[in-house]
Write a protein that holds these residues in place. Structure first.
Motif, PDB file in Angstrom:
ATOM      1  N   ALA A 142      71.060 -77.222 -14.467  1.00 12.33           N
ATOM      2  CA  ALA A 142      70.965 -76.381 -15.657  1.00 12.33           C
ATOM      3  C   ALA A 142      69.629 -76.580 -16.358  1.00 12.33           C
ATOM      4  CB  ALA A 142      72.121 -76.689 -16.604  1.00 12.33           C
ATOM      5  N   GLU A 143      69.111 -77.804 -16.289  1.00  9.57           N
ATOM      6  CA  GLU A 143      67.825 -78.073 -16.937  1.00  9.57           C
ATOM      7  C   GLU A 143      66.706 -77.300 -16.267  1.00  9.57           C
ATOM      8  OE1 GLU A 143      64.895 -81.768 -18.276  1.00  9.57           O
ATOM      9  OE2 GLU A 143      66.842 -82.198 -17.363  1.00  9.57           O
ATOM     10  N   TRP A 144      66.726 -77.249 -14.936  1.00  9.67           N
ATOM     11  CA  TRP A 144      65.702 -76.465 -14.229  1.00  9.67           C
ATOM     12  C   TRP A 144      65.785 -74.998 -14.661  1.00  9.67           C
ATOM     13  CZ3 TRP A 144      62.966 -80.217 -13.184  1.00  9.67           C
ATOM     14  CH2 TRP A 144      63.370 -81.337 -12.436  1.00  9.67           C
ATOM     15  N   PHE A 145      67.013 -74.483 -14.801  1.00  7.74           N
ATOM     16  CA  PHE A 145      67.195 -73.106 -15.245  1.00  7.74           C
ATOM     17  C   PHE A 145      66.649 -72.901 -16.663  1.00  7.74           C
ATOM     18  CE2 PHE A 145      69.527 -72.107 -11.528  1.00  7.74           C
ATOM     19  CZ  PHE A 145      69.728 -70.737 -11.512  1.00  7.74           C
ATOM     20  N   ARG A 146      66.794 -73.930 -17.515  1.00  4.80           N
ATOM     21  CA  ARG A 146      66.321 -73.800 -18.897  1.00  4.80           C
ATOM     22  C   ARG A 146      64.813 -73.582 -18.961  1.00  4.80           C
ATOM     23  NH1 ARG A 146      70.352 -77.667 -19.911  1.00  4.80           N
ATOM     24  NH2 ARG A 146      68.975 -79.492 -19.928  1.00  4.80           N
ATOM     25  N   PHE A 147      64.113 -73.983 -17.923  1.00 10.33           N
ATOM     26  CA  PHE A 147      62.673 -73.733 -17.883  1.00 10.33           C
ATOM     27  C   PHE A 147      62.338 -72.563 -16.960  1.00 10.33           C
ATOM     28  CE2 PHE A 147      58.350 -74.307 -16.290  1.00 10.33           C
ATOM     29  CZ  PHE A 147      57.647 -74.404 -17.475  1.00 10.33           C
ATOM     30  N   TYR A 148      62.662 -72.703 -15.688  1.00 12.89           N
ATOM     31  CA  TYR A 148      62.172 -71.765 -14.671  1.00 12.89           C
ATOM     32  C   TYR A 148      62.835 -70.392 -14.699  1.00 12.89           C
ATOM     33  CZ  TYR A 148      59.683 -75.618 -12.431  1.00 12.89           C
ATOM     34  OH  TYR A 148      58.824 -76.646 -12.167  1.00 12.89           O
ATOM     35  N   ALA A 149      64.072 -70.304 -15.188  1.00 10.68           N
ATOM     36  CA  ALA A 149      64.798 -69.026 -15.139  1.00 10.68           C
ATOM     37  C   ALA A 149      64.719 -68.251 -16.442  1.00 10.68           C
ATOM     38  CB  ALA A 149      66.261 -69.272 -14.766  1.00 10.68           C
ATOM     39  N   LEU A 150      64.368 -68.913 -17.535  1.00 14.30           N
ATOM     40  CA  LEU A 150      64.282 -68.248 -18.836  1.00 14.30           C
ATOM     41  C   LEU A 150      62.841 -67.830 -19.120  1.00 14.30           C
ATOM     42  CD1 LEU A 150      66.576 -70.554 -21.026  1.00 14.30           C
ATOM     43  CD2 LEU A 150      67.220 -68.680 -19.500  1.00 14.30           C
ATOM     44  N   LYS A 151      62.662 -66.998 -20.127  1.00 10.41           N
ATOM     45  CA  LYS A 151      61.306 -66.537 -20.469  1.00 10.41           C
ATOM     46  C   LYS A 151      60.381 -67.713 -20.772  1.00 10.41           C
ATOM     47  CE  LYS A 151      62.230 -61.868 -22.220  1.00 10.41           C
ATOM     48  NZ  LYS A 151      63.684 -61.781 -22.016  1.00 10.41           N
ATOM     49  N   ARG A 152      60.959 -68.805 -21.236  1.00  8.71           N
ATOM     50  CA  ARG A 152      60.172 -70.005 -21.565  1.00  8.71           C
ATOM     51  C   ARG A 152      59.193 -70.373 -20.456  1.00  8.71           C
ATOM     52  NH1 ARG A 152      62.854 -76.047 -22.503  1.00  8.71           N
ATOM     53  NH2 ARG A 152      60.896 -77.243 -22.412  1.00  8.71           N
ATOM     54  N   GLY A 153      59.658 -70.417 -19.212  1.00  4.13           N
ATOM     55  CA  GLY A 153      58.794 -70.901 -18.142  1.00  4.13           C
ATOM     56  C   GLY A 153      58.777 -70.036 -16.902  1.00  4.13           C
ATOM     57  N   HIS A 154      59.486 -68.922 -16.909  1.00  6.59           N
ATOM     58  CA  HIS A 154      59.625 -68.107 -15.704  1.00  6.59           C
ATOM     59  C   HIS A 154      58.282 -67.572 -15.209  1.00  6.59           C
ATOM     60  CE1 HIS A 154      60.419 -64.487 -13.268  1.00  6.59           C
ATOM     61  NE2 HIS A 154      61.528 -65.112 -12.926  1.00  6.59           N
ATOM     62  N   HIS A 155      58.093 -67.639 -13.887  1.00  9.99           N
ATOM     63  CA  HIS A 155      56.943 -66.988 -13.250  1.00  9.99           C
ATOM     64  C   HIS A 155      57.379 -66.517 -11.870  1.00  9.99           C
ATOM     65  CE1 HIS A 155      52.986 -66.203 -11.537  1.00  9.99           C
ATOM     66  NE2 HIS A 155      52.541 -66.165 -12.786  1.00  9.99           N
ATOM     67  N   PRO A 156      57.035 -65.288 -11.484  1.00  8.79           N
ATOM     68  CA  PRO A 156      57.498 -64.758 -10.191  1.00  8.79           C
ATOM     69  C   PRO A 156      57.022 -65.547  -8.983  1.00  8.79           C
ATOM     70  CG  PRO A 156      55.872 -63.287 -11.215  1.00  8.79           C
ATOM     71  CD  PRO A 156      56.268 -64.284 -12.253  1.00  8.79           C
ATOM     72  N   ASN A 157      55.960 -66.350  -9.141  1.00  6.19           N
ATOM     73  CA  ASN A 157      55.473 -67.173  -8.032  1.00  6.19           C
ATOM     74  C   ASN A 157      56.165 -68.526  -7.956  1.00  6.19           C
ATOM     75  OD1 ASN A 157      53.677 -65.213  -7.206  1.00  6.19           O
ATOM     76  ND2 ASN A 157      51.920 -66.106  -8.262  1.00  6.19           N
ATOM     77  N   ALA A 158      57.103 -68.769  -8.842  1.00  5.27           N
ATOM     78  CA  ALA A 158      57.802 -70.065  -8.861  1.00  5.27           C
ATOM     79  C   ALA A 158      59.304 -69.813  -8.907  1.00  5.27           C
ATOM     80  CB  ALA A 158      57.347 -70.906 -10.050  1.00  5.27           C
ATOM     81  N   ARG A 159      59.855 -69.417  -7.757  1.00  6.97           N
ATOM     82  CA  ARG A 159      61.265 -69.060  -7.692  1.00  6.97           C
ATOM     83  C   ARG A 159      62.155 -70.260  -7.388  1.00  6.97           C
ATOM     84  NH1 ARG A 159      62.381 -64.031  -5.842  1.00  6.97           N
ATOM     85  NH2 ARG A 159      64.549 -64.601  -6.288  1.00  6.97           N
ATOM     86  N   GLY A 160      61.562 -71.423  -7.230  1.00  2.00           N
ATOM     87  CA  GLY A 160      62.360 -72.635  -7.025  1.00  2.00           C
ATOM     88  C   GLY A 160      62.474 -73.037  -5.569  1.00  2.00           C
TER      89      GLY A 160
END
Length: 321
Positions: free
Chosen positions: A209-227
């Motif tokens: 869930a913590e990874w989602f809080r950064f990578y999946a939300l507007k906070r940290g999302h970037h299309p080149n970093a899908r996990g």
């Protein structure tokens, strides 16, 4: 501008650069420097490594923006097979190449007329912390290293598996190589949605869930970093131990920075124990792992600037005035 998670300060300039590592792969990076800084003088420089699976437009841009204002020339970059850097197939994880890319960054910076070769430091965030320390073990041109929310990816992948569990994972991944060979391309299963979402799904446990809080939300999302990386990349990580020679970084200094609530703190604790002096552990209050990616009210930028400015950066075998 291409999805940076932080708007660039009006006091900072950012310039895209491309250079090559020793494998001949193109590395795309960005140089940050304070507006008005003299490029006819030599300045201290910092290399910022993104979290494992992250790109330069995420956490590194936050560090570049802040530390450039403190007088450093800052280089951020995308790892090979990631973001705007070269390498094919995409999303392959190669720890040897990821370590090499820190030295390639040193090569590039040291060739710039405005960089002091004797004052090049590295900051590694999350997985890049382990790779940055690994690079510094052998590349003595890296004068000092700070690691933020460090991860040792070998330990992270192997976890606490017993021999039987480990064998089962190796069997599964080895058989996946047959499928990849038959398909002509390695399997890659993204962990995060293509577009940012508004809230983390409730059925995802921590630390996922913590990874989602950064990578999946507007906070940290970037299309080149899908996990994540290609599935069989785990075999390479399992076979690569990045910190076996961490004691050989001494007498160059290491600064470990962790949040007091970071699920990953034990990685830094273990590495700190094995490192020799000079070394320092800085615990940030009220901070979880991802807070050291982008929280400017948590990341100790003043301490980082002091560490890389005041700390002597000795060159082994040389007297440094």
């Amino acid at each position: 501008m291409s999805g940076h998670i932080l708007e660039l300060s009006q006091n900072v300039e950012r310039k895209k650069v491309v250079y090559r590592n020793r494998y001949g792969l193109d590395i795309t990076g960005e140089l940050y420097f304070k507006k008005g800084i003299s490029l006819n003088q030599k300045h201290p420089a910092l290399i910022i490594g993104a979290p494992y699976g992250g790109v330069k437009e995420q956490g590194p841009c936050v560090y570049g923006n802040e530390l450039a204002q403190k007088g450093f020339i800052v280089l951020t970059f995308d790892q090979s097979f990631m973001g705007e850097s070269g390498g094919f197939p995409r999303n392959v994880s190669s720890p040897d190449i990821f370590v090499e890319n820190f030295s390639a960054a040193v090569d590039f910076l040291g060739m710039q007329r405005f960089v002091d070769r004797e004052k090049i430091g590295v900051i590694g965030i999350c997985g890049s912390g382990g790779f940055a320390l690994s690079a510094a073990q052998c590349d003595t041109r890296i004068r000092a290293v700070a690691v933020m929310s460090m991860y040792d990816m070998n330990v992270a992948v192997r976890g606490n598996m017993n021999k039987e569990e480990l064998q089962a994972v190796k069997e599964r991944l080895s058989n996946q190589r047959w499928l990849d060979a038959e398909n002509g391309y390695p399997e890659y299963l993204p962990g995060f949605p293509e577009q940012p979402i508004d809230k983390v799904p409730e059925d995802i446990p921590e630390p996922g869930a913590e990874w989602f809080r950064f990578y999946a939300l507007k906070r940290g999302h970037h299309p080149n970093a899908r996990g994540g990386f290609t599935t069989t990349s785990e075999l390479a990580i399992m076979n690569f131990r990045p910190l076996d020679f961490i004691d050989e970084i001494s007498p160059r200094p290491i600064l470990f920075v962790v949040g007091d609530r970071a699920h990953s703190r034990f990685f830094s604790d273990a590495a700190y124990e094995r490192a020799l002096e000079p070394k320092e552990m800085l615990v940030v209050e009220d901070a979880e792992h991802i807070d050291l990616y982008d929280r400017r009210d948590r990341i100790p930028f003043d301490r980082l600037a002091e560490f890389f400015t005041v700390t002597p950066m000795p060159r082994l075998g040389h007297h440094h005035e």
